[in-house]
Design an enzyme around this catalytic site. Sequence first.
Site, PDB file in Angstrom:
ATOM      1  N   TYR A 104       0.838  -1.206   0.000  1.00 23.33           N
ATOM      2  CA  TYR A 104       0.000   0.000   0.000  1.00 23.33           C
ATOM      3  C   TYR A 104       0.871   1.253   0.000  1.00 23.33           C
ATOM      4  O   TYR A 104       0.657   2.172  -0.794  1.00 23.33           O
ATOM      5  CB  TYR A 104      -0.914  -0.014   1.225  1.00 23.33           C
ATOM      6  CG  TYR A 104      -1.820   1.192   1.335  1.00 23.33           C
ATOM      7  CD1 TYR A 104      -3.010   1.253   0.609  1.00 23.33           C
ATOM      8  CD2 TYR A 104      -1.499   2.267   2.163  1.00 23.33           C
ATOM      9  CE1 TYR A 104      -3.853   2.351   0.709  1.00 23.33           C
ATOM     10  CE2 TYR A 104      -2.335   3.368   2.264  1.00 23.33           C
ATOM     11  CZ  TYR A 104      -3.509   3.406   1.536  1.00 23.33           C
ATOM     12  OH  TYR A 104      -4.334   4.507   1.630  1.00 23.33           O
ATOM     13  N   THR A 130     -12.754   5.972   8.351  1.00 21.17           N
ATOM     14  CA  THR A 130     -13.525   5.362   7.271  1.00 21.17           C
ATOM     15  C   THR A 130     -13.504   3.850   7.460  1.00 21.17           C
ATOM     16  O   THR A 130     -12.632   3.309   8.150  1.00 21.17           O
ATOM     17  CB  THR A 130     -12.913   5.692   5.897  1.00 21.17           C
ATOM     18  OG1 THR A 130     -11.577   5.158   5.850  1.00 21.17           O
ATOM     19  CG2 THR A 130     -12.865   7.195   5.656  1.00 21.17           C
TER      20      THR A 130
END
Length: 282
Positions: free
Chosen positions: A170, A205
């Site tokens: 990532y 989130t």
Amino acid sequence: MPGRIQNKAALITGAGSGIGLESALLFAQEGADVLLVDINLAAAEKALALIQQRYPNVKSAAIKADVGKEADIKAAVDKAVELFGRLDIMFNNAGIMHPEDDNALNTEERIWDLTMQINVKGVWWGCKYAILAMRKNPEDPARGLHTGGSIINTASFVALMGAATPQLAYTASKGAVLAMTRELAMVHAREGIRINSICPGPLKTPLLMDFLDTQEKRDRRLVHLPMGRFGEAVEVAKGALFLASDDSSYMTGTDFKVDGGLTSCYVTPLGEQVLPPPPSLV
């Protein structure tokens, strides 16, 4: 009063949740026609229903697409142009943070490849087909429309800082987004096409909270945040709105940080945060 992106046509990937969802609602609120793109069509259609209920005067639609497939991205851009007659704003926001992403010793090649396919190739293809569409945008000065457009690529603060809680694929993918964005911004700077990255800090989130599934994991990160809280997706959406609008007309190739001061901080302040976060648009 007209909105900040009145009459513009926008495509948002990952529009079914998080930053993409808040951005879709905000862009519609500010007068843009919006194509919501997500691999989860049900989530995109739920967001679409909110837009159609609240902002019936803007055009909007939802389609399913996997940004890890070039044909899907091309089809999405083509659909936006078909529906709206142009593409002014491309928000390459979709991405993954795989739970099996770890350090160099433990991350499997399949996790690395999947992450790069979506987070890097997906942004590359999104830029490619948006640029081709934006070159063809007709001028309409009476409606505040011009050739070119604004491309926004979601990167991350992890592309700027290291962490001993690794998600190597990532992190590398978001570093690639920053480098690719800068390069493309220079190539197309005289075509009326602006290309910027937005670098969110840690946000509350589902993508991050599912990963930070214990209080210990959350606390290890909160101690580094000057504001003492995780960011909200709507706060990043407001940054994306600025980059999408002509208010940022002299900005291209930037790493636009919406991180609560994280990347500027050495020692965090003491005390409690006196202001609450802004409410979600959802």
